[in-house]
Design an enzyme around this catalytic site. Structure first.
Site, short mmCIF file in Angstrom:
data_model
loop_
_atom_site.label_atom_id
_atom_site.label_comp_id
_atom_site.label_asym_id
_atom_site.label_seq_id
_atom_site.Cartn_x
_atom_site.Cartn_y
_atom_site.Cartn_z
N SER A 9 0.84 -1.20 0.00
CA SER A 9 0.00 0.00 0.00
C SER A 9 0.87 1.24 0.00
CB SER A 9 -0.91 0.02 1.23
OG SER A 9 -1.52 1.29 1.35
N HIS A 34 -1.14 -1.16 -4.35
CA HIS A 34 -2.41 -0.89 -3.69
C HIS A 34 -2.54 0.61 -3.42
CE1 HIS A 34 -5.97 -2.20 -1.42
NE2 HIS A 34 -5.66 -1.26 -0.54
N ASP A 36 -4.82 3.46 -1.71
CA ASP A 36 -5.87 3.73 -0.74
C ASP A 36 -6.42 5.14 -0.94
OD1 ASP A 36 -6.08 1.38 0.97
OD2 ASP A 36 -4.02 1.81 1.55
N MET A 38 -9.08 7.89 0.27
CA MET A 38 -9.89 8.25 1.43
C MET A 38 -10.44 9.66 1.24
SD MET A 38 -7.49 6.81 4.51
CE MET A 38 -6.67 5.22 4.38
N HIS A 67 -8.52 1.04 -3.99
CA HIS A 67 -9.48 0.80 -2.90
C HIS A 67 -10.15 2.12 -2.56
CE1 HIS A 67 -9.88 -0.38 1.66
NE2 HIS A 67 -11.06 -0.18 1.09
N MET A 69 -12.29 4.22 -0.43
CA MET A 69 -12.93 4.43 0.87
C MET A 69 -13.63 5.78 0.82
SD MET A 69 -9.93 2.90 3.34
CE MET A 69 -8.61 3.01 2.13
N MET A 138 -11.42 -6.14 5.28
CA MET A 138 -10.63 -5.26 6.14
C MET A 138 -10.32 -5.98 7.45
SD MET A 138 -10.06 -2.51 4.42
CE MET A 138 -9.23 -1.67 5.78
N ASP A 174 -6.59 -6.81 4.16
CA ASP A 174 -5.98 -5.49 4.22
C ASP A 174 -6.07 -4.94 5.64
OD1 ASP A 174 -5.16 -2.87 3.92
OD2 ASP A 174 -6.68 -2.32 2.45
#
Length: 226
Positions: A9, A34, A36, A38, A67, A69, A138, A174
């Site tokens: 990540s 990966h 992330d 957010m 991913h 979020m 998660m 993850d």
């Protein structure tokens, strides 16, 4: 068993040297990158968006495992697809219409994934499995890197692997993944392991050893040689 993959990540990377960091982890043995995402709403932090994905896409030779979020996710699917994300994963908790969002991801020509928070039962995704290539479980609460692994989630990984038996679906874990926890989720059925702090600690010279340690722990739990 499905191939064992390690997905560092970049949330734990040095953002001032992001291109160099991606090159270093790929050289060190990363299978995926990966990403992330957010939004400061669905989760507490704000990280990166489509412009960052577009900036790293020409630099990354490995698939971008993205991913989201964020809530809502639907307005941003096309932007992430056009930016170069290879896999786009959305949270089942992020909106009332995950089925429609997964359809949009597939319509955009991308691999689709569904994500569950630690407190969400696997039954929430039972009717979505025909639309997904990957289920991300998660093993920490989303929103921050460097959190402690939640061991109770391991049993959920095993139940999801049983739910997906016979389907072409990867199970990704993850959160808090390290050489100490990788074997637990791998034995339960996870074959894609996301690791941030455990990969990036020690700087670029340590990345190959860090990835190798995670891969070897997971492989041993599966009765394989890394």
């Amino acid at each position: 068993m499905r191939p064992l993959l390690v997905a560092p990540s970049i949330l734990s990377a040095d953002f001032a040297k992001l291109g160099e960091e991606i090159g270093a982890i790929e050289k060190a043995g990363a299978d995926y990158i990966h990403v992330d995402v957010m939004d400061g709403h669905f989760v507490p932090n704000i990280t990166m968006g489509p412009p960052v994905v577009a900036a790293i896409r020409p630099l990354a030779k490995r698939p971008l495992d993205t991913h989201l979020m964020i809530a809502p996710a639907d307005p941003y699917i096309d932007a992430f697809a056009k930016a170069g994300a290879d896999m786009i994963m959305i949270h089942v908790e992020a909106g009332p219409h995950p089925h429609r969002t997964l359809q949009a991801i597939r319509f955009a020509g991308k691999r689709a994934g569904i994500v569950l928070n630690p407190g969400t039962p696997e039954s929430a995704i039972a009717y979505l499995l025909d639309l997904v290539d990957q289920v991300l479980v998660m093993t920490v609460n989303p929103g921050f890197g460097g959190q402690a692994f939640i061991p109770e989630v391991v049993e959920k990984v095993a139940r999801i692997r049983a739910m997906t038996a016979g389907r072409n679906i990867d199970i990704e874990a993850d959160g808090g993944i390290s050489p100490e926890t990788a074997g637990k989720v791998a034995a339960a059925g996870a074959n894609v392991l996301v690791a941030g702090a455990a990969v990036f600690r020690g700087g670029p010279r340590a990345y190959a050893g860090n990835i190798k340690a995670i891969r070897e722990a997971a492989a041993a739990a599966r009765g394989e040689t890394a």
